[in-house]
Design a protein around this motif. Structure first.
Motif, PDB file in Angstrom:
ATOM      1  N   ARG A 185       0.791  -1.221   0.000  1.00 25.25           N
ATOM      2  CA  ARG A 185       0.000   0.000   0.000  1.00 25.25           C
ATOM      3  C   ARG A 185       0.832   1.283   0.000  1.00 25.25           C
ATOM      4  N   THR A 186       2.115   1.204   0.241  1.00 22.25           N
ATOM      5  CA  THR A 186       2.944   2.410   0.249  1.00 22.25           C
ATOM      6  C   THR A 186       2.865   3.096  -1.116  1.00 22.25           C
ATOM      7  N   ARG A 187       2.657   4.411  -1.100  1.00 21.34           N
ATOM      8  CA  ARG A 187       2.519   5.177  -2.336  1.00 21.34           C
ATOM      9  C   ARG A 187       3.643   6.202  -2.477  1.00 21.34           C
ATOM     10  N   ILE A 188       4.160   6.300  -3.691  1.00 20.23           N
ATOM     11  CA  ILE A 188       5.136   7.326  -4.057  1.00 20.23           C
ATOM     12  C   ILE A 188       4.438   8.179  -5.118  1.00 20.23           C
ATOM     13  N   SER A 189       3.898   9.322  -4.700  1.00 16.45           N
ATOM     14  CA  SER A 189       2.989  10.099  -5.547  1.00 16.45           C
ATOM     15  C   SER A 189       3.651  11.369  -6.053  1.00 16.45           C
ATOM     16  N   PRO A 190       3.530  11.659  -7.358  1.00 16.23           N
ATOM     17  CA  PRO A 190       4.044  12.929  -7.885  1.00 16.23           C
ATOM     18  C   PRO A 190       3.363  14.105  -7.197  1.00 16.23           C
ATOM     19  N   ASP A 191       4.153  15.149  -6.942  1.00 15.30           N
ATOM     20  CA  ASP A 191       3.610  16.346  -6.278  1.00 15.30           C
ATOM     21  C   ASP A 191       4.417  17.537  -6.758  1.00 15.30           C
ATOM     22  N   GLY A 192       3.878  18.234  -7.753  1.00 14.68           N
ATOM     23  CA  GLY A 192       4.624  19.349  -8.315  1.00 14.68           C
ATOM     24  C   GLY A 192       5.907  18.852  -8.958  1.00 14.68           C
ATOM     25  N   GLY A 193       7.030  19.407  -8.515  1.00 16.04           N
ATOM     26  CA  GLY A 193       8.312  18.972  -9.050  1.00 16.04           C
ATOM     27  C   GLY A 193       8.951  17.853  -8.258  1.00 16.04           C
ATOM     28  N   GLY A 194       8.226  17.300  -7.285  1.00 13.91           N
ATOM     29  CA  GLY A 194       8.781  16.238  -6.459  1.00 13.91           C
ATOM     30  C   GLY A 194       7.809  15.100  -6.269  1.00 13.91           C
ATOM     31  N   VAL A 195       7.981  14.370  -5.154  1.00 14.32           N
ATOM     32  CA  VAL A 195       7.096  13.257  -4.815  1.00 14.32           C
ATOM     33  C   VAL A 195       6.775  13.321  -3.321  1.00 14.32           C
ATOM     34  N   VAL A 196       5.671  12.663  -2.966  1.00 12.60           N
ATOM     35  CA  VAL A 196       5.286  12.503  -1.574  1.00 12.60           C
ATOM     36  C   VAL A 196       5.165  11.010  -1.296  1.00 12.60           C
ATOM     37  N   VAL A 197       5.764  10.572  -0.190  1.00 10.97           N
ATOM     38  CA  VAL A 197       5.754   9.156   0.171  1.00 10.97           C
ATOM     39  C   VAL A 197       4.895   8.956   1.411  1.00 10.97           C
ATOM     40  N   ASP A 198       3.951   8.014   1.306  1.00  7.37           N
ATOM     41  CA  ASP A 198       3.087   7.662   2.428  1.00  7.37           C
ATOM     42  C   ASP A 198       3.019   6.148   2.542  1.00  7.37           C
ATOM     43  N   GLY A 199       3.173   5.645   3.754  1.00  7.39           N
ATOM     44  CA  GLY A 199       3.040   4.206   3.948  1.00  7.39           C
ATOM     45  C   GLY A 199       3.621   3.756   5.268  1.00  7.39           C
ATOM     46  N   ARG A 200       3.490   2.469   5.519  1.00  6.94           N
ATOM     47  CA  ARG A 200       4.035   1.847   6.726  1.00  6.94           C
ATOM     48  C   ARG A 200       4.851   0.631   6.316  1.00  6.94           C
ATOM     49  N   LYS A 201       6.052   0.534   6.834  1.00  2.85           N
ATOM     50  CA  LYS A 201       6.930  -0.591   6.555  1.00  2.85           C
ATOM     51  C   LYS A 201       7.241  -1.314   7.861  1.00  2.85           C
ATOM     52  N   LYS A 202       7.372  -2.618   7.763  1.00  2.00           N
ATOM     53  CA  LYS A 202       7.528  -3.454   8.951  1.00  2.00           C
ATOM     54  C   LYS A 202       8.844  -4.213   8.912  1.00  2.00           C
ATOM     55  N   TRP A 203       9.474  -4.303  10.083  1.00  2.00           N
ATOM     56  CA  TRP A 203      10.685  -5.101  10.266  1.00  2.00           C
ATOM     57  C   TRP A 203      11.765  -4.713   9.258  1.00  2.00           C
ATOM     58  N   VAL A 204      12.170  -3.472   9.302  1.00  2.00           N
ATOM     59  CA  VAL A 204      13.206  -2.954   8.405  1.00  2.00           C
ATOM     60  C   VAL A 204      14.559  -3.119   9.095  1.00  2.00           C
ATOM     61  N   THR A 205      15.337  -4.079   8.631  1.00  2.12           N
ATOM     62  CA  THR A 205      16.633  -4.354   9.240  1.00  2.12           C
ATOM     63  C   THR A 205      17.565  -3.161   9.061  1.00  2.12           C
ATOM     64  N   GLY A 206      18.222  -2.779  10.142  1.00  6.53           N
ATOM     65  CA  GLY A 206      19.194  -1.693  10.098  1.00  6.53           C
ATOM     66  C   GLY A 206      18.613  -0.301  10.136  1.00  6.53           C
ATOM     67  N   ALA A 207      17.280  -0.181  10.172  1.00  2.43           N
ATOM     68  CA  ALA A 207      16.663   1.151  10.121  1.00  2.43           C
ATOM     69  C   ALA A 207      17.065   2.010  11.305  1.00  2.43           C
ATOM     70  N   ARG A 208      17.335   1.365  12.422  1.00  2.00           N
ATOM     71  CA  ARG A 208      17.727   2.107  13.622  1.00  2.00           C
ATOM     72  C   ARG A 208      19.037   2.869  13.431  1.00  2.00           C
ATOM     73  N   TYR A 209      19.897   2.379  12.545  1.00  2.00           N
ATOM     74  CA  TYR A 209      21.206   3.000  12.330  1.00  2.00           C
ATOM     75  C   TYR A 209      21.267   3.802  11.028  1.00  2.00           C
ATOM     76  N   ALA A 210      20.252   3.675  10.193  1.00  2.00           N
ATOM     77  CA  ALA A 210      20.347   4.132   8.810  1.00  2.00           C
ATOM     78  C   ALA A 210      20.332   5.649   8.665  1.00  2.00           C
ATOM     79  N   ASP A 211      21.136   6.118   7.713  1.00  3.24           N
ATOM     80  CA  ASP A 211      21.060   7.502   7.242  1.00  3.24           C
ATOM     81  C   ASP A 211      20.061   7.606   6.099  1.00  3.24           C
ATOM     82  N   LEU A 212      19.943   6.520   5.327  1.00  2.00           N
ATOM     83  CA  LEU A 212      19.083   6.494   4.149  1.00  2.00           C
ATOM     84  C   LEU A 212      18.184   5.258   4.190  1.00  2.00           C
ATOM     85  N   LEU A 213      16.953   5.411   3.738  1.00  2.00           N
ATOM     86  CA  LEU A 213      16.009   4.299   3.628  1.00  2.00           C
ATOM     87  C   LEU A 213      15.630   4.142   2.157  1.00  2.00           C
TER      88      LEU A 213
END
Length: 369
Positions: free
Chosen positions: A128-156
């Motif tokens: 269900r996560t959506r990456i939607s165009p918005d003007g010159g960019g995008v908007v991201v909405d959603g929920r992700k589960k059990w993302v390994t390393g997310a606690r330390y991450a600079d980038l997802l």
């Protein structure tokens, strides 16, 4: 092959030392250690030298992954996440994205990859996560589960729906609207930085979408997951080797009824099973890595096979090691105890045993008229 990354293995061994038990008990890896390994290119060793990486082949990176997996599965899980992120950028990013992001990933910045959702694991159609165009960019909405390393991450690196297709979007972990919620006391890989991630109206430039997006979701998912399965499979080889070393050392010196435990036939049979598991798992991983390096059309199925075989052997080998070490192996933080918990997760992540069996069965049936 064995000597190609010898300096890197020595560097890892020196940094890790005897600390994995303490990391497991604390449920946390030192971020500075991860940054040092990342800056050496060790966390994603297959990135070409032209992009700041080590340029390792799949076989060499596999053996490095097995080495790390034998030391600490939590640390190996960070290697897997960083490697998937780098591979996804290499496969789907444009030239500028590859130049910029791979330099980040081989320069000390840490990444996590967000696949699963509360209602979407193996069933991609439920994403269900959506990456939607918005003007010159995008908007991201959603929920992700059990993302390994997310606690330390600079980038997802987030996979989601994008128009009529899908996309992978690179999201700074500190962007407004990103909420990282650590998972407390997971069963295995306790220090792997697992977290659930909420993305609420996260606004990003269009250049954050790899390759502009619009790829089929199944292609994005399979491409990223194939790397992950290879990494997990080799990590399981490391778990088995650690179990074999621990069990043989204990049973050779621990005496029972006037002779070493290893002198009892039932125990010797279990040691033989551990050796068989190590050899079979190593060979199936080597076969998959050769398929990777040759660009074989059977790569996807070979990666599934390697992951399924190695994860199953790792779980059984860890149970055997705990049985042989008895109370010594049951102490929290001990190599065997950590392996017992960590290996069970390996039978679930990157495609559960059941999903792997279905894929393998479909492959078998595809050859029947």
């Amino acid at each position: 092959m064995a000597d190609a990354l010898a300096d890197e293995r020595a560097f890892v061994g020196e940094l890790v030392g005897d600390r994995p038990a303490a990391w497991d008990l604390a449920g946390e890896l030192p971020v500075e250690l991860l940054q040092k390994l990342g800056a050496k290119g060790i966390l994603c060793a297959e990135v070409p030298a032209a992009f700041g990486g080590l340029g390792a082949g799949s076989l060499d990176n596999g053996e490095l992954t097995a080495y790390v997996g034998g030391l600490c599965s939590s640390l190996r899980s960070i290697m897997t996440s960083q490697g998937i992120a780098a591979w996804t950028v290499r496969r789907f990013g444009d030239r500028e994205q590859r130049r910029r992001l791979l330099a980040d990933l081989t320069g000390g910045r840490l990444a996590a990859v967000a696949f699963s959702e509360p209602e979407a694991g193996s069933d991609l159609s439920a994403m269900r996560t959506r990456i939607s165009p918005d003007g010159g960019g995008v908007v991201v909405d959603g929920r992700k589960k059990w993302v390994t390393g997310a606690r330390y991450a600079d980038l997802l690196v987030v996979l989601g729906r994008h128009g009529d297709g899908a996309a992978a979007v690179v999201v700074p972990a500190d962007a407004p609207g990103v909420h990282v919620e650590p998972i407390a006391a997971p069963l295995g890989c306790r220090a792997g930085g697992h977290a659930n991630v909420r993305l609420e109206g996260v606004r990003l430039p269009a250049s954050s979408v790899l390759g502009g997006g619009g790829q089929p979701l199944s292609m994005l998912f399979t491409t990223a997951l194939t790397y992950g399965r290879m990494s997990v499979a080799w990590g399981c080889v490391g778990i088995i080797r650690a179990c074999l070393e621990s069990a043989t050392g204990h049973t050779k010196h621990r005496r029972q009824s006037g002779r070493p435990l290893a002198g009892h036939q039932l125990v010797a049979g279990q040691l033989a099973d551990l050796l068989v598991a190590e050899q079979v798992s190593t060979r199936v991983c080597e076969h998959a890595s050769r398929a990777w390096e040759s660009g074989s059309p059977d790569l996807v199925i070979e990666a599934v096979l390697a992951k399924h075989v190695s994860a199953g052997h790792a779980a059984r080998s860890a149970a055997t090691a705990v049985q042989l070490l008895a109370s010594a192996g049951a102490e929290d933080g001990h190599t065997a105890a950590r392996a017992y918990r960590d290996a069970k997760l390996m039978e679930i992540i990157e495609g559960s045993n059941e999903i792997c069996r279905l894929i393998l069965a479909d492959h078998a049936l595809a050859g029947v008229d």
